[in-house]
Design a protein around this motif. Structure first.
Motif, mmCIF file in Angstrom:
data_model
loop_
_atom_site.group_PDB
_atom_site.id
_atom_site.type_symbol
_atom_site.label_atom_id
_atom_site.label_comp_id
_atom_site.label_asym_id
_atom_site.label_seq_id
_atom_site.Cartn_x
_atom_site.Cartn_y
_atom_site.Cartn_z
ATOM 1 N N ALA A 137 0.834 -1.207 0.000
ATOM 2 C CA ALA A 137 0.000 0.000 0.000
ATOM 3 C C ALA A 137 0.866 1.254 0.000
ATOM 4 O O ALA A 137 0.582 2.209 -0.732
ATOM 5 C CB ALA A 137 -0.946 -0.007 1.201
ATOM 6 N N ILE A 153 2.212 1.867 -3.385
ATOM 7 C CA ILE A 153 1.161 2.416 -4.256
ATOM 8 C C ILE A 153 1.011 3.915 -3.999
ATOM 9 O O ILE A 153 0.947 4.711 -4.940
ATOM 10 C CB ILE A 153 -0.171 1.666 -4.048
ATOM 11 C CG1 ILE A 153 -0.054 0.232 -4.593
ATOM 12 C CG2 ILE A 153 -1.332 2.418 -4.707
ATOM 13 C CD1 ILE A 153 -1.203 -0.680 -4.212
ATOM 14 N N CYS A 195 1.599 7.016 -6.534
ATOM 15 C CA CYS A 195 0.527 7.983 -6.818
ATOM 16 C C CYS A 195 0.946 9.418 -6.521
ATOM 17 O O CYS A 195 0.332 10.357 -7.031
ATOM 18 C CB CYS A 195 -0.735 7.611 -6.050
ATOM 19 S SG CYS A 195 -1.536 6.130 -6.700
ATOM 20 N N LYS A 215 -1.293 5.438 -13.137
ATOM 21 C CA LYS A 215 -1.339 5.229 -11.689
ATOM 22 C C LYS A 215 -2.357 4.143 -11.358
ATOM 23 O O LYS A 215 -2.118 3.294 -10.500
ATOM 24 C CB LYS A 215 -1.685 6.522 -10.959
ATOM 25 C CG LYS A 215 -0.561 7.527 -10.932
ATOM 26 C CD LYS A 215 -0.982 8.820 -10.261
ATOM 27 C CE LYS A 215 0.128 9.856 -10.342
ATOM 28 N NZ LYS A 215 -0.255 11.133 -9.736
ATOM 29 N N THR A 216 -3.498 4.170 -12.040
ATOM 30 C CA THR A 216 -4.533 3.162 -11.813
ATOM 31 C C THR A 216 -4.015 1.783 -12.193
ATOM 32 O O THR A 216 -4.152 0.824 -11.424
ATOM 33 C CB THR A 216 -5.808 3.497 -12.612
ATOM 34 O OG1 THR A 216 -6.285 4.780 -12.189
ATOM 35 C CG2 THR A 216 -6.885 2.455 -12.381
ATOM 36 N N CYS A 223 -1.382 0.679 -9.718
ATOM 37 C CA CYS A 223 -2.017 0.263 -8.473
ATOM 38 C C CYS A 223 -2.503 -1.180 -8.588
ATOM 39 O O CYS A 223 -2.243 -2.008 -7.713
ATOM 40 C CB CYS A 223 -3.179 1.199 -8.141
ATOM 41 S SG CYS A 223 -4.188 0.653 -6.757
ATOM 42 N N LEU A 240 -1.073 -4.299 -6.427
ATOM 43 C CA LEU A 240 -1.980 -4.843 -5.420
ATOM 44 C C LEU A 240 -2.425 -6.270 -5.725
ATOM 45 O O LEU A 240 -2.442 -7.119 -4.835
ATOM 46 C CB LEU A 240 -3.198 -3.932 -5.260
ATOM 47 C CG LEU A 240 -4.161 -4.293 -4.131
ATOM 48 C CD1 LEU A 240 -3.464 -4.237 -2.772
ATOM 49 C CD2 LEU A 240 -5.358 -3.349 -4.146
ATOM 50 N N LYS A 259 -9.404 0.846 -4.531
ATOM 51 C CA LYS A 259 -9.543 2.084 -3.746
ATOM 52 C C LYS A 259 -10.238 1.787 -2.420
ATOM 53 O O LYS A 259 -9.817 2.276 -1.373
ATOM 54 C CB LYS A 259 -10.306 3.143 -4.536
ATOM 55 C CG LYS A 259 -10.410 4.468 -3.799
ATOM 56 C CD LYS A 259 -11.169 5.491 -4.608
ATOM 57 C CE LYS A 259 -11.283 6.838 -3.937
ATOM 58 N NZ LYS A 259 -11.357 6.901 -2.517
ATOM 59 N N LEU A 278 -7.668 0.166 -0.175
ATOM 60 C CA LEU A 278 -6.661 1.121 0.285
ATOM 61 C C LEU A 278 -7.246 2.155 1.241
ATOM 62 O O LEU A 278 -6.540 2.670 2.111
ATOM 63 C CB LEU A 278 -5.992 1.799 -0.909
ATOM 64 C CG LEU A 278 -5.149 0.856 -1.779
ATOM 65 C CD1 LEU A 278 -4.745 1.544 -3.072
ATOM 66 C CD2 LEU A 278 -3.926 0.354 -1.014
#
Length: 186
Positions: free
Chosen positions: A25, A28, A32, A42-43, A46, A50, A70, A73
């Motif tokens: 996390a 990530i 970001c 970024k998406t 992630c 993850l 999301k 996180l």
């Protein structure tokens, strides 16, 4: 179910295993914070960090996967934290003051723990009491909302500005300009 820490995300009815350790996390969030990376990448980044195998998710389900990521996180259904117009935490910059505060709550050095679920980390984070880290965050929060600092906060800010001000990465153009200006004086 009460007391269960998720180790998978359910996307379109299919369970996909995730890397639930807090370090993932933090990676990530660090990614970001990089202004050189577009929101789209970024998406994807992630999801790649993850999910154990993000390539298994069909293209049509990537939006839902991003929403579930999301959710994970953000700590699941935890009450939403306050929104600030600008960041008040830099996970990378604040590492040296954040981990001692977390260690105090945990009663041990958490960086030496082989695995800690992200939500466990968030629980410790939310229990941080008074100390250097909370003082820095409180001052940043007031500054982000343009609230007046108390006299003792102003004094602390003046003495520890380098600790409180979040340092942003410069664009190549900004760095070149800084280098040019510095070359004039040195």
């Amino acid at each position: 179910m009460i007391g269960v820490l998720p180790k998978a995300l359910v996307v379109n009815g299919i369970s996909y295993p995730i890397y639930s350790d807090y370090r993932v996390a933090l990676l990530i969030f660090d990614m970001c914070d990089d202004d050189d990376i577009s929101d789209k990448y970024k998406t994807y980044g992630c999801l790649q960090l993850l999910l154990e195998d993000y390539t298994q998710i069909p293209q049509k389900d990537l939006q839902e996967a991003a929403e579930k990521a999301k959710w994970f996180l953000d700590g699941g259904d935890m009450s939403k934290s306050k929104e600030y117009p600008k960041p008040i935490i830099s996970w990378e910059q604040d590492e040296s003051i954040m981990f001692p505060a977390l260690n105090k709550v945990a009663g041990k050095e958490i960086r030496e723990v082989e695995y800690m679920h992200w939500w466990t980390f968030l629980g410790l984070f939310n229990e941080i009491g008074e100390g250097l880290f909370s003082q820095v965050i409180n001052i940043r929060a007031k500054q982000a909302k343009d609230k007046k600092l108390e006299k003792y906060e102003l004094e602390f800010y003046r003495d520890h500005r380098d600790l409180i001000d979040i340092k942003y990465k410069l664009t190549p153009e900004e760095q070149a300009e800084n280098d040019f200006v510095n070359s004039l004086f040195y």
